[in-house]
Write a protein that holds these residues in place. Sequence first.
Motif, PDB file in Angstrom:
ATOM      1  N   LEU A 166      46.521  31.497  54.911  1.00 21.27           N
ATOM      2  CA  LEU A 166      47.369  30.323  54.738  1.00 21.27           C
ATOM      3  C   LEU A 166      47.520  29.928  53.275  1.00 21.27           C
ATOM      4  N   ILE A 167      46.737  30.531  52.388  1.00 18.52           N
ATOM      5  CA  ILE A 167      46.779  30.115  50.978  1.00 18.52           C
ATOM      6  C   ILE A 167      47.558  31.069  50.077  1.00 18.52           C
ATOM      7  N   THR A 168      47.798  32.296  50.513  1.00 26.56           N
ATOM      8  CA  THR A 168      48.421  33.290  49.641  1.00 26.56           C
ATOM      9  C   THR A 168      49.734  32.824  49.041  1.00 26.56           C
ATOM     10  N   LYS A 169      50.544  32.149  49.827  1.00 33.07           N
ATOM     11  CA  LYS A 169      51.869  31.750  49.326  1.00 33.07           C
ATOM     12  C   LYS A 169      51.785  30.771  48.157  1.00 33.07           C
ATOM     13  N   GLU A 170      50.641  30.124  47.988  1.00 33.80           N
ATOM     14  CA  GLU A 170      50.469  29.167  46.897  1.00 33.80           C
ATOM     15  C   GLU A 170      49.768  29.785  45.690  1.00 33.80           C
ATOM     16  N   CYS A 171      49.362  31.047  45.805  1.00 34.51           N
ATOM     17  CA  CYS A 171      48.587  31.714  44.758  1.00 34.51           C
ATOM     18  C   CYS A 171      49.458  32.663  43.939  1.00 34.51           C
ATOM     19  N   ALA A 172      48.971  32.973  42.738  1.00 34.18           N
ATOM     20  CA  ALA A 172      49.659  33.950  41.886  1.00 34.18           C
ATOM     21  C   ALA A 172      49.614  35.333  42.517  1.00 34.18           C
ATOM     22  N   GLY A 173      48.567  35.621  43.275  1.00 32.35           N
ATOM     23  CA  GLY A 173      48.421  36.900  43.944  1.00 32.35           C
ATOM     24  C   GLY A 173      47.120  36.949  44.715  1.00 32.35           C
ATOM     25  N   MET A 174      46.944  38.034  45.451  1.00 26.97           N
ATOM     26  CA  MET A 174      45.737  38.232  46.257  1.00 26.97           C
ATOM     27  C   MET A 174      45.143  39.599  45.947  1.00 26.97           C
ATOM     28  N   ILE A 175      43.820  39.618  45.810  1.00 26.18           N
ATOM     29  CA  ILE A 175      43.070  40.863  45.645  1.00 26.18           C
ATOM     30  C   ILE A 175      42.114  40.931  46.828  1.00 26.18           C
ATOM     31  N   THR A 176      42.191  41.997  47.596  1.00 27.79           N
ATOM     32  CA  THR A 176      41.369  42.097  48.793  1.00 27.79           C
ATOM     33  C   THR A 176      40.854  43.518  48.981  1.00 27.79           C
ATOM     34  N   GLY A 177      39.580  43.618  49.346  1.00 30.53           N
ATOM     35  CA  GLY A 177      39.037  44.899  49.753  1.00 30.53           C
ATOM     36  C   GLY A 177      38.328  45.708  48.694  1.00 30.53           C
ATOM     37  N   PHE A 178      38.135  45.170  47.498  1.00 26.84           N
ATOM     38  CA  PHE A 178      37.507  45.930  46.425  1.00 26.84           C
ATOM     39  C   PHE A 178      36.083  45.469  46.136  1.00 26.84           C
ATOM     40  N   GLY A 179      35.484  44.781  47.085  1.00 26.25           N
ATOM     41  CA  GLY A 179      34.135  44.284  46.884  1.00 26.25           C
ATOM     42  C   GLY A 179      34.110  43.222  45.791  1.00 26.25           C
ATOM     43  N   LEU A 180      32.958  43.064  45.168  1.00 23.31           N
ATOM     44  CA  LEU A 180      32.836  42.071  44.102  1.00 23.31           C
ATOM     45  C   LEU A 180      33.730  42.405  42.909  1.00 23.31           C
ATOM     46  N   LYS A 181      34.111  43.661  42.765  1.00 24.35           N
ATOM     47  CA  LYS A 181      35.005  44.081  41.677  1.00 24.35           C
ATOM     48  C   LYS A 181      36.317  43.294  41.692  1.00 24.35           C
ATOM     49  N   GLY A 182      36.701  42.759  42.844  1.00 23.87           N
ATOM     50  CA  GLY A 182      37.918  41.958  42.921  1.00 23.87           C
ATOM     51  C   GLY A 182      37.890  40.751  41.987  1.00 23.87           C
ATOM     52  N   TYR A 183      36.723  40.171  41.775  1.00 26.94           N
ATOM     53  CA  TYR A 183      36.611  39.038  40.852  1.00 26.94           C
ATOM     54  C   TYR A 183      36.882  39.491  39.419  1.00 26.94           C
ATOM     55  N   GLU A 184      36.371  40.659  39.068  1.00 31.76           N
ATOM     56  CA  GLU A 184      36.628  41.216  37.740  1.00 31.76           C
ATOM     57  C   GLU A 184      38.121  41.503  37.565  1.00 31.76           C
ATOM     58  N   MET A 185      38.749  42.030  38.608  1.00 34.74           N
ATOM     59  CA  MET A 185      40.183  42.303  38.556  1.00 34.74           C
ATOM     60  C   MET A 185      40.973  41.008  38.354  1.00 34.74           C
ATOM     61  N   ALA A 186      40.569  39.955  39.050  1.00 34.92           N
ATOM     62  CA  ALA A 186      41.239  38.661  38.906  1.00 34.92           C
ATOM     63  C   ALA A 186      41.051  38.109  37.492  1.00 34.92           C
ATOM     64  N   LEU A 187      39.846  38.240  36.961  1.00 36.49           N
ATOM     65  CA  LEU A 187      39.608  37.808  35.567  1.00 36.49           C
ATOM     66  C   LEU A 187      40.469  38.593  34.596  1.00 36.49           C
ATOM     67  N   GLY A 188      40.589  39.884  34.833  1.00 34.72           N
ATOM     68  CA  GLY A 188      41.444  40.707  33.974  1.00 34.72           C
ATOM     69  C   GLY A 188      42.884  40.218  33.996  1.00 34.72           C
ATOM     70  N   TYR A 189      43.372  39.907  35.167  1.00 33.09           N
ATOM     71  CA  TYR A 189      44.738  39.383  35.282  1.00 33.09           C
ATOM     72  C   TYR A 189      44.877  38.057  34.534  1.00 33.09           C
ATOM     73  N   LEU A 190      43.976  37.130  34.819  1.00 35.34           N
ATOM     74  CA  LEU A 190      44.093  35.787  34.209  1.00 35.34           C
ATOM     75  C   LEU A 190      43.940  35.841  32.694  1.00 35.34           C
ATOM     76  N   THR A 191      43.058  36.669  32.181  1.00 33.02           N
ATOM     77  CA  THR A 191      42.889  36.734  30.722  1.00 33.02           C
ATOM     78  C   THR A 191      44.052  37.435  30.046  1.00 33.02           C
ATOM     79  N   SER A 192      44.776  38.265  30.767  1.00 31.67           N
ATOM     80  CA  SER A 192      45.938  38.947  30.180  1.00 31.67           C
ATOM     81  C   SER A 192      47.161  38.036  30.101  1.00 31.67           C
ATOM     82  N   LYS A 193      47.098  36.888  30.776  1.00 34.67           N
ATOM     83  CA  LYS A 193      48.254  35.984  30.838  1.00 34.67           C
ATOM     84  C   LYS A 193      48.347  35.059  29.624  1.00 34.67           C
ATOM     85  N   THR A 194      47.367  35.120  28.715  1.00 33.41           N
ATOM     86  CA  THR A 194      47.404  34.206  27.551  1.00 33.41           C
ATOM     87  C   THR A 194      47.958  34.889  26.324  1.00 33.41           C
TER      88      THR A 194
END
Length: 140
Positions: free
Chosen positions: A112-140
């Motif tokens: 129910l939250i995906t439509k309000e988010c920039a994107g979704m990362i699913t299925g990569f274990g804890l590495k998904g948090y690192e992937m999200a950080l990579g995305y967010l830090t690249s946006k500056t």
Amino acid sequence: MKIIIINGPNLNLLGTREKSIYGDESFEGYLEKLKGTFTEVDLSYYQSNVEGELINKLHEVGFDYDGIIFNGGGYTHTSVAISDAIAAIKTPVVEVHISNIHAREEFRHLSLITKECAGMITGFGLKGYEMALGYLTSKT
């Protein structure tokens, strides 16, 4: 750059619960690794098993932080209120799930939250948090 990771219900048990799905590493241990990798980020962490507390935290940080990484746990599939909270804030939110929610039980396929988010990362274990950080830090 200020980024917060917000984890929802039962994620305080990472490393001890359902290791075949979620692995055997605690989130606190993993967080220290993330902080060591993303030294340029002021990275904070919040976890709650209570829906209202998650909403309050989103409201608290959602206008001042540069990014939010959000794993709503089971609330992902049930909480219109959390979806509304994400829609109400200006800080970009990346939805993360440790397991592949689309490869699990049918009720987990809907977020129910995906439509309000920039994107979704699913299925990569804890590495998904690192992937999200990579995305967010690249946006500056």
